[in-house]
Enzyme design. Structure first.
Site, short mmCIF file in Angstrom:
data_model
loop_
_atom_site.label_atom_id
_atom_site.label_comp_id
_atom_site.label_asym_id
_atom_site.label_seq_id
_atom_site.Cartn_x
_atom_site.Cartn_y
_atom_site.Cartn_z
N ASP A 1 -0.31 2.67 3.56
CA ASP A 1 -0.88 3.18 2.32
C ASP A 1 -0.24 2.54 1.09
OD1 ASP A 1 -1.81 4.83 0.17
OD2 ASP A 1 -2.01 6.51 1.54
N THR B 1 -6.90 6.73 -2.22
CA THR B 1 -6.55 6.74 -0.80
C THR B 1 -7.66 7.25 0.11
OG1 THR B 1 -4.21 6.99 -1.30
CG2 THR B 1 -4.94 7.69 0.89
N ASP C 1 3.08 3.71 -0.57
CA ASP C 1 2.41 4.40 -1.66
C ASP C 1 3.36 5.31 -2.44
OD1 ASP C 1 -0.29 5.15 -2.92
OD2 ASP C 1 0.46 7.11 -2.31
N ASP D 1 -5.13 0.48 2.04
CA ASP D 1 -6.29 1.11 1.40
C ASP D 1 -6.46 0.70 -0.05
OD1 ASP D 1 -3.86 2.38 0.91
OD2 ASP D 1 -4.74 4.37 0.70
N HIS D 2 -5.37 0.29 -0.69
CA HIS D 2 -5.42 -0.09 -2.11
C HIS D 2 -4.08 -0.69 -2.49
CE1 HIS D 2 -2.88 3.38 -2.87
NE2 HIS D 2 -3.75 4.15 -2.24
N HIS E 1 -2.77 4.06 -8.91
CA HIS E 1 -3.95 3.30 -8.49
C HIS E 1 -5.17 4.17 -8.71
CE1 HIS E 1 -3.95 5.80 -4.81
NE2 HIS E 1 -2.63 5.73 -4.95
#
Length: 404
Positions: A36, A72, A193, A240-241, A343
């Site tokens: 993540d 997410t 993350d 995911d990002h 994000h």
């Protein structure tokens, strides 16, 4: 004559039996891992020997463009459905669903586990429908009864469960006898993350965590290499990002501009919110936010085509998005807010881009893949697993070049 007919029937049964056994023997394997918030350029500035080894063994993408919003839950579900959030319904980490008159949020366990919120078909359902067992370890949507189904193996989310134990559990699934063994396994870890949010991307703490995750990847690759099925297993590692820096002097408090009587729902989280206007106050909301420096307000009917967003009823009337490095808040921030990262920004901001690595019998070696969209991952996985994909927004041709 009867003997000839009997012979032909026996021959047909033998051929059918052999074909079935051959299909079972050749049924591919795929393990999908998400880290993540792993920003696309982390491995370029930090020593990551195991990611580097994976790159030489298989494929590394320049980066992977995520779907809007770069959050997410929307993107994890996009990765396994091939649908943009506007089409699969998880339009934000928190959203209001008019059909059910309920708010979905990632912290609401009852909502997260309720299949009614999830549209589209996740790949574990695609696999199970076509006779392939699947296992999913903490992936978004895997706890819910989507289409009335779960993967054969799934876990209720436990944030504190040790990352290395997750590897061991994945290996245990892969070691089950053939009739019980999943050929598709997806698993998830929630870093980097967390450190990206608290300390910012490329901070000393984030860099340290990236090195830890590289070590975790090394452990996973080592354990897999010792497995009897090692040369039959395809592996994809992605995120995911990405993550972008935020700053204390770039914070916007929505209560400075919006009156509570103007809207019925203001849902989401920094830096993106969806707004449902009270009847007659649409212009008040739009005019109040249109001139605010550091954010963009979109009428959902006018969102740029590049974002593929705004048509789902859960997007409500307006979407507001902070400009890069800005923060939007519904209430006064905590004292140290604006000293880390976040994000959710416009996906045309490359800070939001994700990683993509892959290796295994289906993939070329030492292959550099150009940037592609994360909706393409679902049809890619279906191709590897010999599955017929459900309707999706991806394009296999964009990523076919990485396959042998």
């Amino acid at each position: 004559m009867k003997n000839n007919i009997l012979y032909l029937l026996l021959l047909a049964l033998l051929i059918s039996s052999c074909s079935t056994k051959e299909m079972e023997k050749e049924q591919p394997y795929l393990i999908l891992l998400s880290m993540d918030g792993f920003r696309w350029d982390y491995p370029d500035s930090i020593a990551t020997p195991n990611f580097d080894r994976m790159e030489k063994m298989g494929v590394k993408a320049e980066s992977m463009q995520v779907s809007f919003p770069s959050k997410t839950f929307p993107n994890h579900y996009t990765l396994v459905t091939g649908l943009v959030p506007d089409h699969h319904g998880i339009v934000n980490n928190t959203f209001y669903a008019p059909k059910f008159d309920e708010v979905y949020s990632i912290g609401n366990r009852e909502a997260v586990q309720n299949g009614k919120f999830y549209q589209g078909e996740p790949i574990w359902n695609t696999a199970e429908k076509q006779g392939m067992k699947a296992g999913s370890y903490f992936w978004v949507g895997s706890e819910a009864d989507i289409q009335g189904m779960h993967p054969s193996y799934w876990k209720e989310y436990d944030h504190d469960f040790d990352f290395y134990q997750r590897v061991d559990s994945v290996m245990a699934w892969l070691s089950l006898e053939e009739s019980k063994r999943p050929h598709l396994i997806s698993w998830y870890v929630h870093e980097p993350d967390g450190v990206g949010h608290h300390y910012g991307p490329h901070s000393e703490t984030a860099d340290s965590t990236i090195r830890d995750l590289d070590a975790l990847l090394g452990y996973f690759m080592k354990e897999l290499s010792k497995h009897p099925l090692a040369d039959k297993v395809n592996v994809i590692v992605l995120s995911d990002h990405g993550m972008g820096n935020i700053y204390k002097d770039k914070s916007i408090l929505l209560t400075d501009y919006l009156k509570k009587e103007w809207y019925t729902y203001l849902v989401g989280g920094n830096p993106i919110y969806n707004i449902k206007a009270q009847e007659g106050f649409e212009d008040s909301i739009y005019l109040a936010l249109e001139q605010v420096n550091g954010l963009t307000i979109y009428k959902n009917s006018e969102i740029p085509e590049a974002l593929n967003y705004g048509t789902h009823e859960r997007c409500l009337d307006f979407t507001i998005v902070a400009d890069s490095s800005y923060s939007i808040m519904k209430r006064a921030p905590r004292k140290n807010y604006g000293m880390g990262g976040t994000h959710g920004y416009d996906i045309r901001n490359k800070d939001m881009n994700a990683i993509f690595y892959a290796y295994g019998p289906a993939f070329k070696q030492n292959y550099q893949q150009e940037m592609f969209k994360n909706v393409d991952v679902y049809p890619l996985m279906c191709e590897i697993l010999n599955l017929t994909p459900a309707p999706n927004d991806g394009d296999l041709e964009e990523v076919r070049g990485m396959l042998k």
